[in-house]
Design an enzyme around this catalytic site. Structure first.
Site, mmCIF file in Angstrom:
data_model
loop_
_atom_site.group_PDB
_atom_site.id
_atom_site.type_symbol
_atom_site.label_atom_id
_atom_site.label_comp_id
_atom_site.label_asym_id
_atom_site.label_seq_id
_atom_site.Cartn_x
_atom_site.Cartn_y
_atom_site.Cartn_z
ATOM 1 N N HIS A 182 0.813 -1.219 0.000
ATOM 2 C CA HIS A 182 0.000 0.000 0.000
ATOM 3 C C HIS A 182 0.850 1.274 0.000
ATOM 4 O O HIS A 182 0.322 2.357 -0.192
ATOM 5 C CB HIS A 182 -0.992 0.008 1.172
ATOM 6 C CG HIS A 182 -0.373 0.200 2.524
ATOM 7 N ND1 HIS A 182 -0.109 -0.839 3.390
ATOM 8 C CD2 HIS A 182 0.011 1.324 3.180
ATOM 9 C CE1 HIS A 182 0.415 -0.364 4.512
ATOM 10 N NE2 HIS A 182 0.489 0.949 4.405
ATOM 11 N N ASP A 213 0.218 -7.652 1.106
ATOM 12 C CA ASP A 213 0.679 -6.295 1.394
ATOM 13 C C ASP A 213 2.206 -6.203 1.437
ATOM 14 O O ASP A 213 2.792 -5.499 2.261
ATOM 15 C CB ASP A 213 0.087 -5.789 2.716
ATOM 16 C CG ASP A 213 0.098 -4.260 2.800
ATOM 17 O OD1 ASP A 213 0.294 -3.609 1.754
ATOM 18 O OD2 ASP A 213 -0.059 -3.717 3.916
ATOM 19 N N SER A 292 4.686 2.380 7.891
ATOM 20 C CA SER A 292 4.317 1.241 7.041
ATOM 21 C C SER A 292 5.504 0.774 6.204
ATOM 22 O O SER A 292 6.159 1.567 5.525
ATOM 23 C CB SER A 292 3.172 1.631 6.114
ATOM 24 O OG SER A 292 2.004 1.910 6.851
#
Length: 437
Positions: A182, A213, A292
């Protein structure tokens, strides 16, 4: 008798008849000119030999005056006591002494200013050696951070919606970097990778797997330091961990926490995109937007997870912040997906060969709505309608639990499935397979 001389003492008193008063200078004879005249009598210049001279009178030297009509000027005589122009050596010496005095005075003033006065007390006890916790040994948190930080990067990806920013970490000396899907999804495929020392390099997306992911970027840069991988299966609740990355664009940020839970089912995804399932490592280390893709490392500095998402109390669409509920993809799963992407450009997906129902089952468990005839579940004897209670000892309460746990394992792994058929409980060994996507 008189001889033409006036032997009077100063004040008009006459001298005794016997001669001039001792100490009185002889007067010039009439006709002789004094110091202000133009000439001087030769007789007078020989006055010291005069037999009539008072022997007690002091000697007088008469300097003849310059002729009134002209003549040469006397040779000038310098006065040794008069102030003169200073010599070069004197100037240099005086300048040197002045500079030394000024430096000494400045040093003294600076010392006094820094000390704040000579009578101030000394604060704190003096210690000869730093305590063990302050020595930053390799196994300390500071030692772990120092070991891992050179391998952590900040990733910026341009897209139609602006700039997406996240974190990542170096996994090979050839320049491969792992991050979240993402972070790079929706971008141009070209990223800017910023390293720990502030330098940057362009990066290219090698491949990505939206369902797990995980994405892989590669940079052309020599001298990179890959991370050391740990074993996410060896983690225990309570183990200390560090989360490293660039939260809110604050690069090289390190936060500490513990493993709060293991195999926590995560089901996430953006609207219109695929749903991501994984059995996550839950931690209370502070993780925010920008973390992230960064590494979650254990107390030995080994990467055990990829920081991916957080839980928040804010409504959808609002900016979320850390509340101590962060989740990471287990590194065993992330490493397997990374190897697939580097090798083939895409990742394999682990499946059990069955479809699950949309809701849970009363009393716990996940119902199998359908079983593929040639799939792993059918090969192990499972049938449609069976209720899976546990997979390798992990309880199943929701369909997402079964999907997340299956994808945690690599294709070819053998897992024990405890299920219920009717009122009977049974066990089956299932060899998981890779989806042909």
């Amino acid at each position: 008798m008189t001889d033409g001389w006036d032997w009077r003492q100063p004040g008009g008193t006459s001298a005794p008849a016997g001669g001039p008063v001792p100490g009185s200078p002889p007067r010039a004879p009439q006709g002789a000119q004094g110091a202000g005249g133009g000439t001087t009598s030769p007789w007078w210049s020989d006055a010291l030999a005069d037999p009539w001279r008072d022997p007690y009178a002091p000697a007088a030297v008469v300097v003849p005056a310059a002729p009134v009509g002209g003549g040469s000027e006397p040779e000038p005589v310098s006065d040794p006591d008069a102030p003169g122009r200073p010599r070069l050596r004197q100037v240099v010496l005086i300048s040197l002494i002045t500079a030394l005095l000024a430096g000494s005075l400045g040093s003294a003033l600076t010392y006094a200013f820094l000390r704040g006065g000579a009578n101030l007390p000394i604060l704190g006890a003096q210690s000869g050696q730093a305590p063990p916790l302050a020595q930053r040994r390799p196994e300390s948190l500071a030692g772990v951070a120092e070991k891992v930080l050179p391998s952590v990067v900040t990733i910026r990806m341009a897209s139609l919606g602006g700039i997406s920013e996240g974190s990542g970490f170096v996994v090979s000396g050839e320049g491969h970097i792992v991050t979240n899907d993402h972070v790079v999804s929706g971008g141009t495929g070209k990223a800017t990778v910023i390293f720990n020392d502030g330098s940057s390099a362009p990066g290219t997306v090698v491949g990505q797997d939206p369902e797990s992911d995980i994405a892989v970027i590669k940079v052309a840069r020599a001298g990179l330091k890959p991370v050391e991988f740990g074993d996410s299966e060896a983690l225990a609740v309570g183990d200390p961990v560090l989360a490293i990355g660039s939260p809110l664009s604050l690069a090289n940020t390190v936060t500490a926490g513990i493993v709060s839970a293991l195999d926590r089912t995560m089901q996430a995804g953006e609207p219109g995109g695929p749903t991501r399932y994984y059995a996550a490592i839950q931690t209370d280390a502070a993780v925010n937007h920008g973390n992230s893709g960064g590494p979650l490392v254990d107390a030995a500095g080994r990467v055990v997870g990829v920081n991916s998402t957080i839980k928040s109390l804010v409504a959808d669409g609002q900016e979320a912040g850390n509340i101590g509920l962060a989740f990471a993809i287990p590194i065993n799963q992330a490493k397997r997906v990374t190897q697939d992407i580097i090798g083939t450009g895409k990742a394999r997906r682990t499946v059990i060969g069955a479809q699950v129902g949309g809701t849970g089952v009363t009393g716990g468990g996940v119902r199998l709505n359908a079983v593929e005839p040639s799939g792993p579940a059918a090969a192990a004897g499972l049938e449609a309608g069976d209720v899976v209670l546990r997979l390798d000892g992990h309880p199943m309460a929701d369909p997402a639990d079964l999907v997340a746990m299956v994808r945690k394992y690599a294709p070819g792994s053998v897992v024990t499935v405890e299920y219920r058929r009717g009122s009977t409980r049974q066990n089956a060994s299932v060899t998981l397979a890779a989806d042909a996507k």
